[in-house]
Design an enzyme around this catalytic site. Structure first.
Site, PDB file in Angstrom:
ATOM      1  N   GLU A  14     -11.798  -4.693  -5.481  1.00  0.00           N
ATOM      2  CA  GLU A  14     -12.291  -3.320  -5.258  1.00  0.00           C
ATOM      3  C   GLU A  14     -11.606  -2.301  -6.166  1.00  0.00           C
ATOM      4  O   GLU A  14     -12.119  -1.208  -6.385  1.00  0.00           O
ATOM      5  CB  GLU A  14     -12.054  -2.899  -3.799  1.00  0.00           C
ATOM      6  CG  GLU A  14     -12.707  -3.789  -2.767  1.00  0.00           C
ATOM      7  CD  GLU A  14     -14.188  -3.930  -3.006  1.00  0.00           C
ATOM      8  OE1 GLU A  14     -14.876  -2.891  -3.005  1.00  0.00           O
ATOM      9  OE2 GLU A  14     -14.655  -5.071  -3.221  1.00  0.00           O
ATOM     10  N   SER A  47      -6.927  -5.655  -6.102  1.00  0.00           N
ATOM     11  CA  SER A  47      -8.078  -6.250  -5.413  1.00  0.00           C
ATOM     12  C   SER A  47      -9.327  -6.135  -6.283  1.00  0.00           C
ATOM     13  O   SER A  47      -9.353  -5.345  -7.239  1.00  0.00           O
ATOM     14  CB  SER A  47      -8.312  -5.545  -4.077  1.00  0.00           C
ATOM     15  OG  SER A  47      -8.996  -4.324  -4.286  1.00  0.00           O
ATOM     16  N   ASP A 101       0.824  -1.203   0.000  1.00  0.00           N
ATOM     17  CA  ASP A 101       0.000   0.000   0.000  1.00  0.00           C
ATOM     18  C   ASP A 101       0.866   1.265   0.000  1.00  0.00           C
ATOM     19  O   ASP A 101       1.982   1.254   0.508  1.00  0.00           O
ATOM     20  CB  ASP A 101      -0.881  -0.038   1.259  1.00  0.00           C
ATOM     21  CG  ASP A 101      -2.144   0.778   1.102  1.00  0.00           C
ATOM     22  OD1 ASP A 101      -2.371   1.350   0.019  1.00  0.00           O
ATOM     23  OD2 ASP A 101      -2.898   0.856   2.085  1.00  0.00           O
ATOM     24  N   LEU A 126      -7.236  -5.393   7.079  1.00  0.00           N
ATOM     25  CA  LEU A 126      -6.945  -6.489   6.145  1.00  0.00           C
ATOM     26  C   LEU A 126      -7.495  -6.239   4.746  1.00  0.00           C
ATOM     27  O   LEU A 126      -7.039  -6.858   3.792  1.00  0.00           O
ATOM     28  CB  LEU A 126      -7.508  -7.813   6.685  1.00  0.00           C
ATOM     29  CG  LEU A 126      -6.725  -8.422   7.845  1.00  0.00           C
ATOM     30  CD1 LEU A 126      -7.340  -9.764   8.246  1.00  0.00           C
ATOM     31  CD2 LEU A 126      -5.260  -8.635   7.471  1.00  0.00           C
ATOM     32  N   SER A 127      -8.495  -5.357   4.625  1.00  0.00           N
ATOM     33  CA  SER A 127      -9.043  -5.017   3.307  1.00  0.00           C
ATOM     34  C   SER A 127      -9.348  -6.257   2.456  1.00  0.00           C
ATOM     35  O   SER A 127      -8.977  -6.337   1.283  1.00  0.00           O
ATOM     36  CB  SER A 127      -8.079  -4.099   2.551  1.00  0.00           C
ATOM     37  OG  SER A 127      -7.836  -2.937   3.301  1.00  0.00           O
ATOM     38  N   HIS A 142       2.903   3.544  -8.837  1.00  0.00           N
ATOM     39  CA  HIS A 142       2.746   2.121  -9.150  1.00  0.00           C
ATOM     40  C   HIS A 142       4.000   1.591  -9.841  1.00  0.00           C
ATOM     41  O   HIS A 142       4.455   0.485  -9.583  1.00  0.00           O
ATOM     42  CB  HIS A 142       1.529   1.896 -10.055  1.00  0.00           C
ATOM     43  CG  HIS A 142       0.232   2.276  -9.395  1.00  0.00           C
ATOM     44  ND1 HIS A 142      -0.059   1.921  -8.098  1.00  0.00           N
ATOM     45  CD2 HIS A 142      -0.845   2.965  -9.846  1.00  0.00           C
ATOM     46  CE1 HIS A 142      -1.262   2.390  -7.779  1.00  0.00           C
ATOM     47  NE2 HIS A 142      -1.761   3.031  -8.824  1.00  0.00           N
ATOM     48  N   ARG A 165     -11.337   2.383  -9.346  1.00  0.00           N
ATOM     49  CA  ARG A 165     -10.393   3.489  -9.586  1.00  0.00           C
ATOM     50  C   ARG A 165     -10.586   4.079 -10.987  1.00  0.00           C
ATOM     51  O   ARG A 165     -11.198   3.452 -11.842  1.00  0.00           O
ATOM     52  CB  ARG A 165      -8.959   2.970  -9.432  1.00  0.00           C
ATOM     53  CG  ARG A 165      -8.670   2.577  -7.996  1.00  0.00           C
ATOM     54  CD  ARG A 165      -7.215   2.312  -7.828  1.00  0.00           C
ATOM     55  NE  ARG A 165      -6.907   1.962  -6.455  1.00  0.00           N
ATOM     56  CZ  ARG A 165      -5.724   1.515  -6.065  1.00  0.00           C
ATOM     57  NH1 ARG A 165      -4.747   1.372  -6.939  1.00  0.00           N
ATOM     58  NH2 ARG A 165      -5.517   1.223  -4.813  1.00  0.00           N
ATOM     59  N   TRP A 215       2.770   8.042  -2.233  1.00  0.00           N
ATOM     60  CA  TRP A 215       4.187   8.304  -2.559  1.00  0.00           C
ATOM     61  C   TRP A 215       4.277   9.272  -3.736  1.00  0.00           C
ATOM     62  O   TRP A 215       5.064  10.222  -3.718  1.00  0.00           O
ATOM     63  CB  TRP A 215       4.872   6.975  -2.891  1.00  0.00           C
ATOM     64  CG  TRP A 215       6.327   7.078  -3.238  1.00  0.00           C
ATOM     65  CD1 TRP A 215       7.387   6.950  -2.375  1.00  0.00           C
ATOM     66  CD2 TRP A 215       6.899   7.300  -4.541  1.00  0.00           C
ATOM     67  NE1 TRP A 215       8.570   7.088  -3.067  1.00  0.00           N
ATOM     68  CE2 TRP A 215       8.308   7.301  -4.392  1.00  0.00           C
ATOM     69  CE3 TRP A 215       6.360   7.492  -5.817  1.00  0.00           C
ATOM     70  CZ2 TRP A 215       9.179   7.494  -5.464  1.00  0.00           C
ATOM     71  CZ3 TRP A 215       7.217   7.689  -6.888  1.00  0.00           C
ATOM     72  CH2 TRP A 215       8.615   7.685  -6.700  1.00  0.00           C
ATOM     73  N   LEU A 253      11.698 -19.997  -4.719  1.00  0.00           N
ATOM     74  CA  LEU A 253      10.572 -19.209  -4.200  1.00  0.00           C
ATOM     75  C   LEU A 253       9.355 -19.274  -5.117  1.00  0.00           C
ATOM     76  O   LEU A 253       9.480 -19.158  -6.336  1.00  0.00           O
ATOM     77  CB  LEU A 253      11.018 -17.742  -4.075  1.00  0.00           C
ATOM     78  CG  LEU A 253       9.931 -16.751  -3.633  1.00  0.00           C
ATOM     79  CD1 LEU A 253       9.777 -16.771  -2.122  1.00  0.00           C
ATOM     80  CD2 LEU A 253      10.266 -15.341  -4.089  1.00  0.00           C
ATOM     81  N   GLY A 260       0.130   5.465  -4.382  1.00  0.00           N
ATOM     82  CA  GLY A 260      -0.501   6.722  -4.772  1.00  0.00           C
ATOM     83  C   GLY A 260      -0.021   7.867  -3.896  1.00  0.00           C
ATOM     84  O   GLY A 260       0.276   8.966  -4.376  1.00  0.00           O
ATOM     85  N   ARG A 311       1.892  -5.105   5.980  1.00  0.00           N
ATOM     86  CA  ARG A 311       1.145  -4.080   5.268  1.00  0.00           C
ATOM     87  C   ARG A 311       1.886  -2.759   5.400  1.00  0.00           C
ATOM     88  O   ARG A 311       2.179  -2.317   6.521  1.00  0.00           O
ATOM     89  CB  ARG A 311      -0.288  -3.933   5.779  1.00  0.00           C
ATOM     90  CG  ARG A 311      -1.046  -2.864   4.974  1.00  0.00           C
ATOM     91  CD  ARG A 311      -2.534  -2.821   5.195  1.00  0.00           C
ATOM     92  NE  ARG A 311      -3.141  -1.900   4.226  1.00  0.00           N
ATOM     93  CZ  ARG A 311      -4.395  -1.922   3.833  1.00  0.00           C
ATOM     94  NH1 ARG A 311      -5.207  -2.836   4.321  1.00  0.00           N
ATOM     95  NH2 ARG A 311      -4.846  -1.048   2.959  1.00  0.00           N
TER      96      ARG A 311
HETATM   97  C1  V07 Z   1       1.486  -3.923  -9.719  1.00  0.00           C
HETATM   98  C2  V07 Z   1       3.319  -2.639  -8.578  1.00  0.00           C
HETATM   99  C3  V07 Z   1       3.529  -3.026  -7.136  1.00  0.00           C
HETATM  100  C4  V07 Z   1       2.795  -2.152  -6.174  1.00  0.00           C
HETATM  101  C5  V07 Z   1       1.329  -2.435  -6.092  1.00  0.00           C
HETATM  102  C6  V07 Z   1       0.416  -1.994  -7.211  1.00  0.00           C
HETATM  103  C7  V07 Z   1       1.045  -1.757  -8.553  1.00  0.00           C
HETATM  104  C8  V07 Z   1       3.881  -6.436 -10.268  1.00  0.00           C
HETATM  105  C9  V07 Z   1       2.768  -7.017 -10.859  1.00  0.00           C
HETATM  106  C10 V07 Z   1       2.677  -8.344 -11.458  1.00  0.00           C
HETATM  107  C11 V07 Z   1       1.476  -9.047 -11.442  1.00  0.00           C
HETATM  108  C12 V07 Z   1       1.400 -10.334 -11.978  1.00  0.00           C
HETATM  109  C13 V07 Z   1       2.513 -10.896 -12.528  1.00  0.00           C
HETATM  110  C14 V07 Z   1       3.711 -10.226 -12.566  1.00  0.00           C
HETATM  111  C15 V07 Z   1       3.801  -8.941 -12.033  1.00  0.00           C
HETATM  112  C16 V07 Z   1       1.745  -6.069 -10.707  1.00  0.00           C
HETATM  113  C17 V07 Z   1      -0.317  -5.077 -10.808  1.00  0.00           C
HETATM  114  C18 V07 Z   1       0.163  -3.985 -10.124  1.00  0.00           C
HETATM  115  C19 V07 Z   1      -1.726  -5.134 -11.241  1.00  0.00           C
HETATM  116  F1  V07 Z   1       2.460 -12.144 -13.044  1.00  0.00           F
HETATM  117  N1  V07 Z   1       3.587  -5.252  -9.786  1.00  0.00           N
HETATM  118  N2  V07 Z   1       2.282  -4.999 -10.047  1.00  0.00           N
HETATM  119  N3  V07 Z   1       0.466  -6.126 -11.093  1.00  0.00           N
HETATM  120  N4  V07 Z   1       1.944  -2.812  -9.004  1.00  0.00           N
END
Ligand code: V07
Length: 258
Positions: A85, A83, A38, A213-214, A55, A89, A43, A149, A41, A206
Site C-alpha cells: 500500500e 507495504s 508505525d 493488522l493492515s 523514517h 505515498r 514523530w 538472529l 511520520g 505494533r
Molecule cells: C525503513 C526505517 C524503519 C521504520 C519504518 C519505515 C522506514 C530498515 C530497512 C531495511 C530494509 C531491508 C534491508 C535492510 C534495511 C528499511 C525501508 C524503510 C523501506 F535489507 N529500515 N527501513 N527499509 N524504515
C-alpha cells in the site's frame, strides 16, 4: 544513589537494562517476533520535521532492536518496512524509503555480520528499484551462513496477495499432479507462503496506537500474542522492547498452562 533512596523509601529500584535482560532470559523467549513499525511520520510532524526525518530516525531503532533481540536469543525478527500500500505515498517519500535499505546496510552490515545475524527479505521484488534489491541481495549473500538472529525485512509485502499467490500455486500443483487435493492441510499450505522456512510469530508488536493488522501476516499471526503500544516507532527504546517481551512472558505464565 537514587536506587538506594528508592530502597529506603520502599520503592522498587530501577533495574538496569542488563539486569532486566538477565531476568527475561530465565523465562521462555518468543522465538519469532514481528513488528509493525508505525508512527515515523507522526514523530516527525510533532517536531515540525519532514516525514523522511522520522523514517531516518526509525532506522536507528531497527538497529537497536535487532541487537537486543539477538542478545535475548530471539530466533527471527520480522520487521514491516514497506507495504504494498505504501506506493500510494508521495513520490519523494517513496524514493527516500527505497534508499533506506542501502543506507541501513551501508552503515550496519559489518556489525550485523560481526553479530552473526542473517539478513532476509520477504515480499514482492517487482517494482523495487534495482539499487535497493542489489544492496539487499548482497547482504543476504554475505550473511547466508550466519546462524544467529534471522532479521527478516517485509518489503513490498501484502498478506492477501501472498495468500492468493499461494492458492494459485497450490492449484497449479494439483493440476499438474504434483499434489493431491486431499494432501492439502494447514502445514502443506504454509509451505507455499513466503514464510515457509520459519515458525509463525509468537509475538506481534505494533507501535503508534493503531490497533489493526493492515494486511500483515494474516495467516501466520493466527495464534500470536498481540502487543499494541502508543509509543511512536522512533521513540521505541530498548526498555519498550523489553516491556513487550515481559508482557508476552507474563501472558505465557497466566495462560500458557492447561
Ligand atoms: C525503513 C526505517 C524503519 C521504520 C519504518 C519505515 C522506514 C530498515 C530497512 C531495511 C530494509 C531491508 C534491508 C535492510 C534495511 C528499511 C525501508 C524503510 C523501506 F535489507 N529500515 N527501513 N527499509 N524504515
Amino acid at each position: 544513589m537514587l536506587n538506594r533512596i528508592k530502597r529506603w523509601k520502599n520503592q522498587k529500584p530501577a533495574s538496569t537494562l542488563r539486569d532486566r535482560v538477565e531476568q527475561i532470559k530465565k523465562l521462555p523467549i518468543p522465538e519469532h517476533v514481528a513488528i509493525i513499525m508505525d508512527g515515523n511520520g507522526r514523530w516527525a510532524k510533532k517536531r515540525a520535521l519532514p516525514r523522511i526525518a522520522g523514517h531516518h530516525e526509525g532506522m536507528k531503532v531497527v538497529r537497536k532492536t535487532t541487537k537486543l533481540a539477538n542478545e535475548l536469543g530471539v530466533k527471527t525478527l520480522t520487521l514491516y518496512a514497506f507495504s504494498t500500500e505504501n506506493w500510494k505515498r508521495p513520490k519523494n517519500e517513496v524514493e527516500y524509503l527505497m534508499k533506506l535499505p542501502e543506507e541501513f546496510l551501508g552503515t550496519f552490515l559489518p556489525e550485523l555480520i560481526e553479530e552473526n545475524v542473517q539478513v532476509k527479505m520477504m515480499g514482492y521484488k517487482e517494482r523495487l528499484p534495482v539499487h535497493t534489491l542489489r544492496a539487499i541481495q548482497k547482504a543476504m549473500d554475505d550473511t547466508k551462513d550466519n546462524n544467529g538472529l534471522v532479521l527478516n525485512f517485509a518489503l513490498n509485502y501484502g498478506s492477501r496477495a501472498e495468500i492468493l499467490d499461494a492458492v494459485k500455486r497450490v492449484l497449479n500443483d494439483c493440476q499438474s499432479g504434483i499434489m493431491e487435493i486431499d494432501q492439502l492441510n494447514e502445514s502443506a499450505f504454509s509451505s507455499y507462503l513466503m514464510t515457509s522456512d520459519m515458525a509463525d510469530p509468537d509475538l506481534l508488536i505494533r507501535t503508534s496506537g493503531e490497533i489493526r493488522l493492515s494486511n500483515f501476516m494474516l495467516w501466520q499471526l493466527a495464534y500470536s500474542e498481540f502487543w499494541f503500544t502508543d509509543v511512536l516507532w522512533p521513540d521505541f527504546s530498548e526498555e519498550h522492547f523489553l516491556e513487550a517481551i515481559e508482557g508476552f512472558q507474563s501472558r505465557q505464565r497466566r495462560f500458557g498452562g492447561i
